[in-house]
Design a protein around this motif. Structure first.
Motif: not given
Length: 173
Positions: A15-37
Motif C-alpha cells: 500500500s501507499v499512504y498519501l497526505t495532501v497537506d491542506l487544512k479546512d479544504v472547501q469545494d473539494m473534488k477528488v477523482t481516484l482511478e486505478n492509475e491516477l489521482l
C-alpha cells in the motif's frame, strides 16, 4: 493559475499512504482511478489542484480516503512491490512522509494504516524510535554562554589567549 499543495507519501509492500497537506479544504473534488489521482479544492480563497499519474496501478475498490484533519489516502497497490517514486515523473511538490516511512528492514515495527481509527491517531507519536528531538538534546551549545553566575560556567566561558586557545583545548581533550 492554481497552486500545487505539498503531497506527502510513504509506502508499505502492499500500500501507499498519501497526505495532501491542506487544512479546512472547501469545494473539494477528488477523482481516484486505478492509475491516477485528481485533486481540486480551495483554502482561504486560493485554488489548489493537481493531477497525479501513479508510478504503478492501484486497486481503486480497496483504497480509502478521509478528510478529518488533512486529506489522507490509503491506496492499495495492485501488486506488492516497492515504488521508487509516487508518480510517473518527479515533482517538487511531492515529498516523502518520514513519519510514516517504513524501510524493508523495519517490517512489523510500524502498524498498518487504519482509517476507522484516525480520529484517535497522534501523528507526532508515529515515528517510533527515530524521534529527531531525542538526538538534539545531547548536542553541546555551538557558542559558549557568557555571564552565568556559576563557577563552572565562568570557567567554560573564560576567553583563552588568542594564540594558545586551540592548543590548550587539544591538550585537555
Amino acid at each position: 493559475m492554481a497552486l500545487k499543495p505539498d503531497v506527502l507519501w510513504a509506502q508499505r509492500p502492499d500500500s501507499v499512504y498519501l497526505t495532501v497537506d491542506l487544512k479546512d479544504v472547501q469545494d473539494m473534488k477528488v477523482t481516484l482511478e486505478n492509475e491516477l489521482l485528481v485533486f481540486c479544492g480551495k483554502v482561504e480563497g486560493s485554488l489548489y489542484e493537481f493531477k497525479l499519474p501513479f508510478y504503478a496501478p492501484i486497486k481503486k475498490d480497496e483504497s480509502k480516503w478521509s478528510t478529518k484533519r488533512l486529506v489522507e489516502f490509503y491506496l492499495k497497490k495492485e501488486s506488492e512491490e516497492s515504488w521508487p517514486k509516487l508518480g510517473k515523473s518527479k515533482e517538487s511538490w511531492i515529498k516523502v512522509d518520514w513519519k510514516r516511512w517504513q524501510d524493508s528492514d523495519d517490517e512489523g515495527e510500524k502498524g498498518g494504516f487504519d482509517l476507522s481509527g484516525m480520529g484517535d491517531m497522534n501523528f507526532g507519536d508515529m515515528g517510533g524510535d527515530t524521534d529527531s528531538d531525542d538526538d538534539e538534546e545531547d548536542l553541546p551549545d555551538l557558542e559558549p554562554t557568557e555571564g552565568l553566575g556559576t563557577a563552572g560556567a565562568a570557567q567554560a566561558s573564560a576567553p583563552a589567549p588568542p594564540t594558545q586557545g586551540a592548543s590548550e583545548l587539544d591538550q585537555t581533550d
